[in-house]
Design a protein around this motif. Structure first.
Motif, short mmCIF file in Angstrom:
data_model
loop_
_atom_site.label_atom_id
_atom_site.label_comp_id
_atom_site.label_asym_id
_atom_site.label_seq_id
_atom_site.Cartn_x
_atom_site.Cartn_y
_atom_site.Cartn_z
N ASN A 105 0.83 -1.21 0.00
CA ASN A 105 0.00 0.00 0.00
C ASN A 105 0.87 1.26 0.00
O ASN A 105 0.60 2.22 -0.73
N SER A 106 1.93 1.25 0.80
CA SER A 106 2.82 2.41 0.87
C SER A 106 3.54 2.64 -0.44
O SER A 106 3.66 3.78 -0.92
N PHE A 107 4.05 1.57 -1.03
CA PHE A 107 4.73 1.70 -2.33
C PHE A 107 3.79 2.28 -3.39
O PHE A 107 4.18 3.15 -4.19
N CYS A 108 2.54 1.80 -3.43
CA CYS A 108 1.57 2.28 -4.42
C CYS A 108 1.26 3.76 -4.21
O CYS A 108 1.11 4.52 -5.18
N HIS A 109 1.17 4.19 -2.95
CA HIS A 109 0.90 5.60 -2.68
C HIS A 109 2.11 6.48 -2.98
O HIS A 109 1.95 7.69 -3.15
N LEU A 110 3.27 5.88 -3.05
CA LEU A 110 4.48 6.61 -3.42
C LEU A 110 4.76 6.52 -4.93
O LEU A 110 5.84 6.88 -5.38
N ASN A 111 3.77 6.01 -5.68
CA ASN A 111 3.90 5.85 -7.13
C ASN A 111 5.03 4.90 -7.52
O ASN A 111 5.68 5.07 -8.55
#
Length: 536
Positions: free
Chosen positions: A115-121
């Motif tokens: 989730n964090s990686f996806c929010h960091l693009n």
């Protein structure tokens, strides 16, 4: 859920420290402040809420130095809380610290990292974490794929999102409503409508979306792509499955009713209204206004009036826009008695007419050359302290010119400036047309010169009218000069001007020098075939 009470009695550290995460694989390199550990009494089953990042980091530091350390469940709660504070890079760094302290992640921890990686693009690193999940023998949640699909969509990688969706299904994972809603939303915003069709089939074959906005989005997108039959079939299919639409998602609103109305697909419109009422979603004033407007544009004024009557029968008061549209529909058909009846009904219902209401009627009366009635309305609107605008004057000037009352039209035109109104190109064209019809070419020239002086540039209609008048009055040389100016400004001649010019080409009495100018103009415009016709 685990409920753990921890009692800590540690002295507060006064000096702040900084630690750097270990340089393991994946993006890191974020410097994290290690705040003094704070006494933390308990973790509850729900995620812990923190008022600030410092408070969360202090809690993490305290947990990290406990012996034995708390459960990974409690660390996951803390990471989730920090993620909700939108500090996703901090989440990744804290996970590295956990690794360095020998605290292994579980499936939930890895999902938090995705989730964090996806929010960091950085959805690419999210897929690396997915590979780690599979390598460890875990079975990913549907939510894991949903997050990755959302990450791809947020980066505009719609094709990759669909490939991940297909792979998810092939691997035996069952998409849920969030999976479909994510794809539907992205396709509606920037993707091709045709890609929605397979999703429609999947939904019809068993997936039931809880959120009615998703259904509405699919139908709305199909409407906009003019796939009316598919949209209506999908709507009927959903209703037959007992899916109830929220009253706030009016299936007769937006383009769902606007598109078929514009296309005059009244069969589809009738079915939509029927399904709407059957679903206990009654059309509102805006919907009926759309129906009235579309009916009038389609030339079906009787149907438009029926929609207004239905509004009144259902206790809804038509607004000013609805009345104006209905009046305009009658005026276009020159049914002025019916238009006046609508006007009187509007006043009787307490709806105050505006300038637009009077303009519609004035234009209607001028169209049938009933100038006295038009002037009566003009005086009436002034008595009601409604200020006529340029549209009002244009209608009256045009009506007076058509009725042969050129002097009265010119007086009204002159009054524009004293009223603080600026004539537009339509106003000048009306007056020029009236003067041309009287062959008052000197007055036409004065008005033409006045346009530029008043900052109103002539358009192609202006040039064509004056050129035609000049050619018809044997002012050929002046007409060709103006034709050259017109071409230089990028305007085109209309069919009537073209017919006059063709007549000149075949006129044996035409002066050779004028004919030479005319030939050059035609060649300049790429009209060499006219020369060939002349030489036959």
């Amino acid at each position: 859920m685990l409920r753990m009470c921890m009692k800590m009695k540690m002295k507060m550290m006064r000096k702040k420290m900084q630690t750097r995460p270990s340089s393991s694989s994946g993006p890191s390199g974020t410097w994290i402040r290690t705040l003094p550990p704070q006494p933390y009494l308990s973790f509850r089953s729900e995620s812990q809420n923190f008022s600030s990042l410092d408070e969360a980091l202090s809690c993490f530091n305290g947990m990290l130095h406990m012996h034995p350390p708390p459960s990974i469940v409690d660390f996951n709660k803390l990471l989730t809380s920090i993620s909700k504070l939108k500090h996703n890079s901090i989440v990744l760094s804290l996970s590295h610290q956990m690794d360095s302290f020998g605290i292994p992640p579980n499936l939930n921890t890895l999902n938090i990292l995705i989730n964090s990686f996806c929010h960091l693009n950085r959805v690419d690193f999210g897929f690396y974490v997915l590979a780690k999940i599979l390598k460890l023998g875990h079975r990913p949640y549907t939510a894991t794929f949903n997050t990755l699909i959302w990450g791809l969509c947020s980066q505009g990688q719609i094709g990759e999102a669909f490939r991940s969706f297909d792979k998810m299904v092939c691997e035996g994972f069952q998409p849920d409503e969030l999976t479909y809603e994510t794809l539907i939303k992205e396709l509606y915003t920037s993707g091709p409508t045709l890609a929605l069709i397979p999703l429609c089939w999947s939904i019809q074959n068993g997936i039931r979306l809880v959120n009615p906005v998703a259904y509405s989005t699919i139908i709305d997108s199909l409407w906009k792509d003019r796939q009316l039959t598919k949209a209506l079939n999908f709507l009927c299919e959903m209703i037959s499955k007992g899916i109830s639409f929220s009253p706030t998602i009016n299936i007769t609103g937006s383009s769902m009713i606007h598109t078929p109305c514009n296309l005059c697909e009244w069969k589809h419109v009738s079915m939509l209204i029927h399904e709407s009422i059957h679903s206990k979603i009654l059309p509102d004033v805006v919907t009926y206004s759309l129906l009235v407007n579309a009916s009038c544009k389609g030339g079906n004024i009787r149907q438009a009036h029926n929609f207004v009557n239905k509004m009144i029968q259902r206790g809804m008061e038509p607004d000013l826009v609805t009345y104006n549209v209905l009046m305009d529909g009658y005026c276009v058909r020159s049914e002025m008695d019916e238009a006046i009846n609508v006007f009187d009904m509007m006043v009787y219902k307490g709806c105050v007419p505006d300038v637009c209401s009077y303009n519609i009627l004035i234009i209607g009366y001028c169209k049938i050359q009933s100038i006295d009635d038009a002037m009566h309305l003009f005086e009436e609107m002034c008595r009601h302290e409604l200020i006529p605008n340029v549209v009002t004057y244009n209608a009256l000037i045009h009506g007076l010119c058509r009725a042969g009352e050129l002097e009265a039209a010119m007086d009204l035109f002159s009054n524009l400036f004293s009223k603080g109104l600026q004539p537009n190109v339509r106003t000048y064209n009306i007056m020029i047309e009236g003067l041309c019809n009287r062959c008052l070419l000197d007055e036409v020239n004065k008005l033409f010169m006045q346009m530029d002086e008043n900052g109103c540039s002539p358009d192609d209609c202006t040039y064509n009218m004056i050129i035609q008048a000049l050619l018809q009055n044997k002012e050929t040389f002046r007409g060709l000069q103006l034709l050259q100016e017109m071409f230089a400004k990028g305007f085109s001649i209309d069919s009537r001007t073209l017919a006059l010019l063709l007549g000149l080409l075949f006129d044996v009495r035409l002066d050779p020098s004028v004919k030479q100018i005319l030939n050059r103009l035609f060649k300049f415009r790429g009209m060499i075939f006219f020369i060939a016709v002349k030489d036959l």
